[in-house]
Motif scaffolding. Structure first.
Motif, mmCIF file in Angstrom:
data_model
loop_
_atom_site.group_PDB
_atom_site.id
_atom_site.type_symbol
_atom_site.label_atom_id
_atom_site.label_comp_id
_atom_site.label_asym_id
_atom_site.label_seq_id
_atom_site.Cartn_x
_atom_site.Cartn_y
_atom_site.Cartn_z
ATOM 1 N N GLN A 129 -12.815 94.228 52.053
ATOM 2 C CA GLN A 129 -12.126 93.502 53.132
ATOM 3 C C GLN A 129 -12.003 94.415 54.342
ATOM 4 N N PRO A 130 -13.119 94.692 55.019
ATOM 5 C CA PRO A 130 -13.115 95.669 56.118
ATOM 6 C C PRO A 130 -12.190 95.310 57.275
ATOM 7 N N SER A 131 -11.841 94.045 57.406
ATOM 8 C CA SER A 131 -10.951 93.656 58.504
ATOM 9 C C SER A 131 -9.493 94.027 58.231
ATOM 10 N N GLN A 132 -9.160 94.262 56.964
ATOM 11 C CA GLN A 132 -7.787 94.603 56.585
ATOM 12 C C GLN A 132 -7.626 96.128 56.595
ATOM 13 N N VAL A 133 -7.556 96.684 57.798
ATOM 14 C CA VAL A 133 -7.568 98.142 57.944
ATOM 15 C C VAL A 133 -6.376 98.794 57.257
ATOM 16 N N TRP A 136 -6.575 98.905 53.518
ATOM 17 C CA TRP A 136 -7.487 99.954 53.054
ATOM 18 C C TRP A 136 -6.844 101.330 53.175
#
Length: 224
Positions: A129-133, A136
Motif C-alpha cells: 500500500q505505497p500510498s499509506q506512507v 509503512w
C-alpha cells in the motif's frame, strides 16, 4: 492520603509536556518544519493546544534529544541538514545495530521469532500500500525494533532509537528512490531468514548493507 492540588497540577503539566514532546518530535522527523526554521512559541501553543510551561519543557527535551537547537534568548530552531552529520549518524547506526543484532540473535527465543515474523508480515502488507506512507513508516520502525529487541541492553536500544529518529529526519526529506527502495524491502525478508537460522555473520553483513543503502537515499536531503 490526600494529594495536594500542586501535585495534581504537576502531574497534568508533565503529561501535557510528554504529549507535546511526542507530537512535535513526530512532526520534526516527518519534515513538517524546514531545516533552520525558527519555531514561534505562540504558533506552537495554538497548533498543539498546550500551555507555555509544558511547551517549553517539551522544547527543552527535544533540544537535549538533538532534534532542536536552543539559542540563548533567541528561542529554538530546527537543526540544519549536514552531510557530515548524516555520515556520523549512519556509521554509528552500523556499529551499534550490528552489535545489537548479534546479541539479539544469540539471546532471542521462540517468542521473539514469532514477533519478528508478525512484524515482517505487517511490513509486507504495508509495502503493498505505497500510498499509506505513515502506515509503512510505523510498520518499518516496529520491524527494526523487533529485530533488535532481545539484545539485552536497554541503553543500547535507547541510543539506537535516537539515531533512528535523527536518520529518519534526513531520509524522509530526501527524494524517493524506487530502485533502492525495492532492494531495501527485499532485504527485510532476508534479514528475517538469517535471524531465524542464526546466521549471525551473514545477518550483520546484510544489515550493514541495508543501512548503507538507506544512507544513500538519505543523502538526497543534503543535495549530495
Amino acid at each position: 492520603m490526600t494529594i495536594s492540588p500542586s501535585a495534581v497540577d504537576g502531574a497534568v503539566s508533565e503529561t501535557a509536556a510528554s504529549q507535546a514532546f511526542e507530537a512535535i518530535k513526530r512532526d520534526l522527523i516527518r519534515g513538517r518544519f524546514a531545516a533552520g526554521e525558527k519555531l514561534a512559541i505562540s504558533a506552537l501553543k495554538a497548533e498543539y493546544q498546550v500551555g507555555l510551561s509544558p511547551l517549553r519543557e517539551a522544547l527543552n527535551r527535544l533540544s537535549a534529544y538533538g532534534l532542536l537547537e536552543q539559542h540563548n534568548q533567541r528561542g529554538f530552531r530546527v537543526p540544519p541538514l549536514s552531510e557530515q552529520e548524516l555520515e556520523d549518524i549512519a556509521r554509528l547506526r552500523i556499529q551499534l545495530e550490528c552489535m545489537a543484532l548479534t546479541q539479539a540473535m544469540q539471546q532471542g527465543d521462540a517468542e521473539w521469532e514469532s514477533q519478528l515474523l508478525a512484524a515482517q508480515h505487517r511490513l509486507l502488507r504495508a509495502d503493498q500500500q505505497p500510498s499509506q506512507v505513515e502506515q509503512w513508516e510505523q510498520a518499518h520502525l516496529r520491524f527494526h525494533r523487533t529485530l533488535l529487541a532481545p539484545c539485552g541492553s536497554p541503553w543500547l536500544l535507547r541510543f539506537i532509537g535516537q539515531l533512528h529518529d535523527q536518520f529518519d529526519r534526513y531520509r524522509r526529506l530526501a527524494p524517493p528512490n524506487p530502485a533502492i527502495r525495492a532492494q531495501l524491502d527485499a532485504q527485510h525478508s532476508e534479514l528475517v531468514e538469517m535471524a531465524l537460522d542464526r546466521r549471525i555473520q551473514d545477518a550483520r553483513s546484510l544489515l550493514e548493507q541495508h543501512i548503507q543503502l538507506s544512507w544513500q537515499v538519505a543523502q538526497g536531503a543534503t543535495g549530495c
